[in-house]
Design a protein around this motif. Structure first.
Motif, PDB file in Angstrom:
ATOM      1  N   LYS A 272       0.853  -1.194  -0.002  1.00  0.00           N
ATOM      2  CA  LYS A 272       0.115   0.002  -0.041  1.00  0.00           C
ATOM      3  C   LYS A 272       0.839   1.375   0.075  1.00  0.00           C
ATOM      4  N   MET A 273       2.116   1.141   0.469  1.00  0.00           N
ATOM      5  CA  MET A 273       2.825   2.346   0.616  1.00  0.00           C
ATOM      6  C   MET A 273       3.191   2.770  -1.119  1.00  0.00           C
ATOM      7  N   ALA A 274       3.166   1.985  -2.188  1.00  0.00           N
ATOM      8  CA  ALA A 274       3.339   2.473  -3.362  1.00  0.00           C
ATOM      9  C   ALA A 274       2.086   3.652  -3.852  1.00  0.00           C
ATOM     10  N   ASP A 275       0.960   2.949  -3.367  1.00  0.00           N
ATOM     11  CA  ASP A 275      -0.381   3.870  -3.447  1.00  0.00           C
ATOM     12  C   ASP A 275      -0.098   5.264  -2.818  1.00  0.00           C
ATOM     13  N   LEU A 276       0.416   5.240  -1.814  1.00  0.00           N
ATOM     14  CA  LEU A 276       0.583   6.456  -0.787  1.00  0.00           C
ATOM     15  C   LEU A 276       1.541   7.350  -1.673  1.00  0.00           C
ATOM     16  N   GLY A 277       2.434   6.567  -2.244  1.00  0.00           N
ATOM     17  CA  GLY A 277       3.693   7.372  -2.860  1.00  0.00           C
ATOM     18  C   GLY A 277       3.173   7.882  -4.300  1.00  0.00           C
ATOM     19  N   LYS A 278       2.040   7.512  -4.775  1.00  0.00           N
ATOM     20  CA  LYS A 278       1.613   7.705  -5.978  1.00  0.00           C
ATOM     21  C   LYS A 278       0.526   9.033  -5.984  1.00  0.00           C
ATOM     22  N   ILE A 279      -0.130   8.980  -4.809  1.00  0.00           N
ATOM     23  CA  ILE A 279      -0.953   9.893  -4.551  1.00  0.00           C
ATOM     24  C   ILE A 279      -0.561  11.221  -3.792  1.00  0.00           C
ATOM     25  N   SER A 280       0.714  11.225  -3.662  1.00  0.00           N
ATOM     26  CA  SER A 280       1.282  12.448  -2.839  1.00  0.00           C
ATOM     27  C   SER A 280       1.190  13.625  -3.719  1.00  0.00           C
ATOM     28  N   MET A 281       1.400  13.575  -4.949  1.00  0.00           N
ATOM     29  CA  MET A 281       1.277  14.881  -5.649  1.00  0.00           C
ATOM     30  C   MET A 281      -0.139  15.282  -5.834  1.00  0.00           C
ATOM     31  N   ILE A 282      -0.931  14.150  -6.096  1.00  0.00           N
ATOM     32  CA  ILE A 282      -2.603  14.605  -5.964  1.00  0.00           C
ATOM     33  C   ILE A 282      -2.749  15.340  -4.434  1.00  0.00           C
ATOM     34  N   VAL A 283      -2.423  14.658  -3.332  1.00  0.00           N
ATOM     35  CA  VAL A 283      -2.789  15.546  -2.125  1.00  0.00           C
ATOM     36  C   VAL A 283      -2.136  17.126  -2.292  1.00  0.00           C
ATOM     37  N   TYR A 284      -0.886  16.962  -2.905  1.00  0.00           N
ATOM     38  CA  TYR A 284      -0.199  18.392  -2.926  1.00  0.00           C
ATOM     39  C   TYR A 284      -0.837  19.229  -3.907  1.00  0.00           C
ATOM     40  N   CYS A 285      -1.412  18.736  -4.789  1.00  0.00           N
ATOM     41  CA  CYS A 285      -2.076  19.663  -5.934  1.00  0.00           C
ATOM     42  C   CYS A 285      -3.370  20.287  -5.434  1.00  0.00           C
ATOM     43  N   VAL A 286      -4.288  19.271  -4.971  1.00  0.00           N
ATOM     44  CA  VAL A 286      -5.753  19.511  -4.540  1.00  0.00           C
ATOM     45  C   VAL A 286      -6.063  20.313  -3.336  1.00  0.00           C
ATOM     46  N   HIS A 287      -5.032  20.334  -2.236  1.00  0.00           N
ATOM     47  CA  HIS A 287      -5.393  20.570  -1.081  1.00  0.00           C
ATOM     48  C   HIS A 287      -5.713  22.142  -0.810  1.00  0.00           C
ATOM     49  N   PRO A 288      -5.099  23.363  -1.561  1.00  0.00           N
ATOM     50  CA  PRO A 288      -5.624  24.363  -1.504  1.00  0.00           C
ATOM     51  C   PRO A 288      -7.031  24.658  -1.726  1.00  0.00           C
ATOM     52  N   SER A 301      -6.808  25.880  13.354  1.00  0.00           N
ATOM     53  CA  SER A 301      -5.897  25.288  12.211  1.00  0.00           C
ATOM     54  C   SER A 301      -5.799  23.800  12.204  1.00  0.00           C
ATOM     55  N   LEU A 302      -5.774  23.163  13.463  1.00  0.00           N
ATOM     56  CA  LEU A 302      -5.677  21.703  13.609  1.00  0.00           C
ATOM     57  C   LEU A 302      -6.701  20.940  12.875  1.00  0.00           C
ATOM     58  N   ALA A 303      -7.986  21.364  13.135  1.00  0.00           N
ATOM     59  CA  ALA A 303      -9.193  20.919  12.420  1.00  0.00           C
ATOM     60  C   ALA A 303      -9.158  21.170  11.014  1.00  0.00           C
ATOM     61  N   VAL A 304      -8.552  22.151  10.463  1.00  0.00           N
ATOM     62  CA  VAL A 304      -8.724  22.381   9.156  1.00  0.00           C
ATOM     63  C   VAL A 304      -7.693  21.425   8.545  1.00  0.00           C
ATOM     64  N   PHE A 305      -6.393  21.417   9.267  1.00  0.00           N
ATOM     65  CA  PHE A 305      -5.323  20.481   8.772  1.00  0.00           C
ATOM     66  C   PHE A 305      -5.639  18.989   8.682  1.00  0.00           C
ATOM     67  N   LEU A 306      -6.352  18.633   9.927  1.00  0.00           N
ATOM     68  CA  LEU A 306      -6.924  17.228  10.019  1.00  0.00           C
ATOM     69  C   LEU A 306      -7.940  16.919   8.855  1.00  0.00           C
ATOM     70  N   GLU A 307      -9.070  17.775   8.402  1.00  0.00           N
ATOM     71  CA  GLU A 307     -10.112  17.627   7.544  1.00  0.00           C
ATOM     72  C   GLU A 307      -9.441  17.742   5.987  1.00  0.00           C
ATOM     73  N   THR A 308      -8.582  18.463   5.819  1.00  0.00           N
ATOM     74  CA  THR A 308      -7.943  18.589   4.572  1.00  0.00           C
ATOM     75  C   THR A 308      -7.164  17.657   4.211  1.00  0.00           C
ATOM     76  N   THR A 309      -6.531  16.943   5.200  1.00  0.00           N
ATOM     77  CA  THR A 309      -5.845  15.882   4.851  1.00  0.00           C
ATOM     78  C   THR A 309      -6.441  14.714   4.717  1.00  0.00           C
ATOM     79  N   LEU A 310      -7.714  14.468   5.407  1.00  0.00           N
ATOM     80  CA  LEU A 310      -8.376  13.170   4.974  1.00  0.00           C
ATOM     81  C   LEU A 310      -9.117  13.574   3.906  1.00  0.00           C
ATOM     82  N   ILE A 311      -9.601  14.741   3.384  1.00  0.00           N
ATOM     83  CA  ILE A 311     -10.305  14.752   2.213  1.00  0.00           C
ATOM     84  C   ILE A 311      -9.396  14.499   1.032  1.00  0.00           C
TER      85      ILE A 311
END
Length: 336
Positions: A272-288, A301-311
């Motif tokens: 599953k680590m390979a999947d996480l590595g592959k989505i890292s750029m999507i997470v980076y691009c979509v989060h703003p 800030s902590l709530a926004v951070f956690l919710e953004t990370t999850l979504i």
């Protein structure tokens, strides 16, 4: 010496964590709780993400550009095309995302679209996409100079280029005003300046490490702790001086080196680590997009951070799943 190009599970996991670090910077992690903790996380710990990404690219991609002439040309053009398409797609999405705001503020006009287009070539179409644009600019330079570099020359070139970055970005206040104005030319395009003097040297550092003897794990960890400690001192020193450029400092360079070496030495076998590595750029691009929706809701800030990370993670995994299904169906249809 033999180079390494295959995936590394620990690096894949670290790339995902690095994308979360970027979310922490853009959500003002701890800024509403404790300013000292916020500074440590946002300007020191989380700022290791971009150098780490660049070193990863240098370590895994640049050796493939040193293959036979035909193969390295195909690799270069293939990866450059991928970067350009990715950047164009995300720039288009953020353009659509920005139009409602333009309409609300009365900025919607031909000038707004022209400004967006110029920014997309100059600094990044959206504030965080400078990294993709910088990589688009940095990769051709790496491709052109690699045939003339030994690993020793690469390290020297890397150090010299990074020194120029330090004088431009973090330590310009040390320079006489006349010399500082010369470096001001680099302000015209942050992405191009970062490509040549930040991303390229870190990529060359990663390339130089590939094929070199691995240091002992203990030495990598000690080096990481030592360099991170010095980076912390350096960041607080500059902050106490009243300057706000407290990231990408002198000790960011060795920290990136030892961090990569320390993580690379960790043995993980989880697929599953390979999947996480592959989505890292999507997470980076979509989060703003997610951050800009959640922040006006008045959450901490902590709530926004956690919710953004999850979504962002769910979006990345969902896209990865759909892509896998699409290619599996396409493969089956081609075989039939």
């Amino acid at each position: 010496m033999k180079t390494i190009t295959q995936r590394n599970a620990a690096i894949d996991l670290a790339k995902y964590i690095a994308s979360i670090f970027i979310i922490g910077i853009h959500t003002g992690f701890f800024s509403d709780i404790n300013q000292t903790l916020a500074f440590v996380f946002q300007n020191i710990i989380f700022r290791t993400a971009v150098p780490f990404f660049a070193v990863c690219t240098g370590f895994f991609l640049l050796p493939r550009l040193c293959d036979t002439k035909k193969r390295n040309r195909n690799t270069f053009f293939g990866h450059e095309k991928k970067l350009i398409i990715m950047y164009a797609v995300w720039s288009g999405l953020y353009l659509l995302y920005s139009i409602p705001q333009w309409l609300r503020t009365g900025w919607f006009s031909a000038a707004a679209f022209l400004d967006y287009f110029v920014a997309a070539l100059q600094n990044g179409s959206h504030y965080h996409l400078w990294y993709l644009l910088g990589m688009i600019y940095a990769l051709p330079i790496a491709y052109l100079i690699l045939p003339y570099l030994t690993r020793r020359k690469a390290l020297i070139s890397s150090g010299v280029l990074y020194l120029i970055w330090l004088l431009f970005y973090s330590y310009r206040w040390l320079l006489p005003k006349s010399i500082g104005q010369i470096f001001g030319i680099m302000d015209y395009s942050f992405a191009a300046s970062a490509a040549v003097f930040l991303l390229l040297p870190l990529m060359l550092l990663g390339w130089a490490m590939n094929g070199a003897p691995d240091p002992k794990r203990r030495n990598s960890r000690l080096g990481l702790l030592f360099s991170l400690g010095l980076l912390t001192i350096e960041a607080f020193f500059i902050n106490n001086k009243g300057y706000d450029k407290c990231s990408y400092l002198i000790f960011s360079y060795p920290t990136a080196c030892f961090l990569f070496q320390a993580i690379k030495g960790i043995r993980l076998s989880a697929e599953k680590m390979a999947d996480l590595g592959k989505i890292s750029m999507i997470v980076y691009c979509v989060h703003p997009m997610i951050v800009e929706v959640l922040v006006p809701m008045g959450q901490g800030s902590l709530a926004v951070f956690l919710e953004t990370t999850l979504i962002a993670t769910l979006i990345g995994l969902g896209y990865s799943k759909l892509k896998r299904v699409y290619y599996n169906r396409r493969r089956k249809s081609c075989s039939n």
